[in-house]
Design an enzyme around this catalytic site. Sequence first.
Site, short mmCIF file in Angstrom:
data_model
loop_
_atom_site.label_atom_id
_atom_site.label_comp_id
_atom_site.label_asym_id
_atom_site.label_seq_id
_atom_site.Cartn_x
_atom_site.Cartn_y
_atom_site.Cartn_z
N PHE A 1 0.92 -1.11 0.07
CA PHE A 1 0.05 0.16 -0.09
C PHE A 1 1.02 1.15 0.09
O PHE A 1 1.54 1.31 0.95
CB PHE A 1 -0.82 -0.13 1.20
CG PHE A 1 -1.78 1.33 1.24
CD1 PHE A 1 -3.06 1.13 1.24
CD2 PHE A 1 -1.19 2.44 1.73
CE1 PHE A 1 -3.73 2.37 1.27
CE2 PHE A 1 -1.96 3.63 1.92
CZ PHE A 1 -3.42 3.55 1.45
N GLU A 2 0.89 1.84 -1.09
CA GLU A 2 1.67 2.94 -1.12
C GLU A 2 0.77 4.44 -2.06
O GLU A 2 0.13 3.94 -2.92
CB GLU A 2 2.67 3.05 -2.10
CG GLU A 2 3.82 2.28 -1.29
CD GLU A 2 5.19 2.28 -2.40
OE1 GLU A 2 6.13 2.02 -1.56
OE2 GLU A 2 5.21 2.13 -3.58
N ILE A 3 0.75 5.57 -1.33
CA ILE A 3 0.41 6.59 -2.14
C ILE A 3 1.32 7.50 -2.16
O ILE A 3 1.79 7.91 -1.23
CB ILE A 3 -0.68 7.37 -1.50
CG1 ILE A 3 -2.01 6.09 -1.34
CG2 ILE A 3 -1.42 8.44 -2.31
CD1 ILE A 3 -3.47 6.69 -0.83
N HIS B 1 12.48 1.49 -0.33
CA HIS B 1 11.53 2.64 -0.56
C HIS B 1 11.52 3.29 0.95
O HIS B 1 11.76 4.60 1.06
CB HIS B 1 10.14 2.38 -0.76
CG HIS B 1 9.48 2.06 -2.11
ND1 HIS B 1 8.50 2.00 -2.71
CD2 HIS B 1 10.71 1.81 -3.45
CE1 HIS B 1 8.70 1.74 -3.91
NE2 HIS B 1 9.94 1.78 -4.31
#
Length: 335
Positions: free
Chosen positions: A236-238, A273
């Site tokens: 889950f990344e935004i 990341h």
Amino acid sequence: MPFSKLTPKRHSLPLFQVEVLRARRKPKAALISLVRNSELEGIEQSMRHLETRFNHKYNYPWIFFNDVPFDDTFKARTQNLTNAECFYATVPESHWSLPKWIDESRFISSLEYLGAIGVGKGWMISYRHMCRWNSGFFYKHPILDDYDWYWRVEPDVHFFCDVDYDPFAFMEENNLKYGFNMNILDDARSFPSMWRQTQEFMSEYPEFIHPEADFSWIIDHKNDGEYNNCQFFSNFEIGSLDFFRSKTYNTYFDYIDRKGGFYYERFGDAPLHTLAVVLFLSKRETHFFRDIGYQHDINKQCPANLLNKCSCEPTDLDENFYKLVMVRWRMARKR
């Protein structure tokens, strides 16, 4: 000169002009997913959840990536789940193959060794390509050239809570660069040299380190300042595509990539990341989307204060922290 002379006069605006002023430019954003044709049912589930909880109100486009072309069935069924545009992109072979500088015999030995000691997916060649692509190539695909933001969506995930605002607009308006949903520990045997290589990068390129970089939460001060393996769960990344497109991030990725850890070990995009966000951003440029209830496999988070908007049992903030860590290593760290 009297103060009244310096004060601009207030004029009422016609209603249509007020509405224009209130209107906000919609962020240039997309929902992106790396998915196989065989994972159609899994991505259908994810799409149903996210469309119901969020995207039916905003109609952000879906962009699907695959290392082979998508078939007509995949395209038809995914398009049937949304009113938004759907795009289908094939990953270039050069982004999904063994780099020329990798020693193939050493790579094969790594696959056999990590598989033998039980490192998750340690024997899978495609998994290595996927981690490398998610680390250093997804944002380079030309299909994303006109976008500023992405929301990563995996197959077989659940979204439990109504999202009654636009996370992309929230990120843009608050000068945020990276949004996450949960933190985890993963099996550190899959990336034992990443922190050492990162330290070497920091020594070689000190000008890239953010002056407000905060290493306190990723450092094990009881273990000679080693990386404690805490990482954003990157499923889950935004995030900001411009952050990943930056010279800073790409210099870091290229440095790590040339060391071969995606193939000689089993580097993941989550720790990479995480370290990049810690090195190159300040805390105020990251955001914890605690209000977005989410589940991927055994990892789940559900906010406690939004029960009227969520269909899940509240979870503790540390609910997922040790789930992906093998038991023997976990117990050693607790001693």
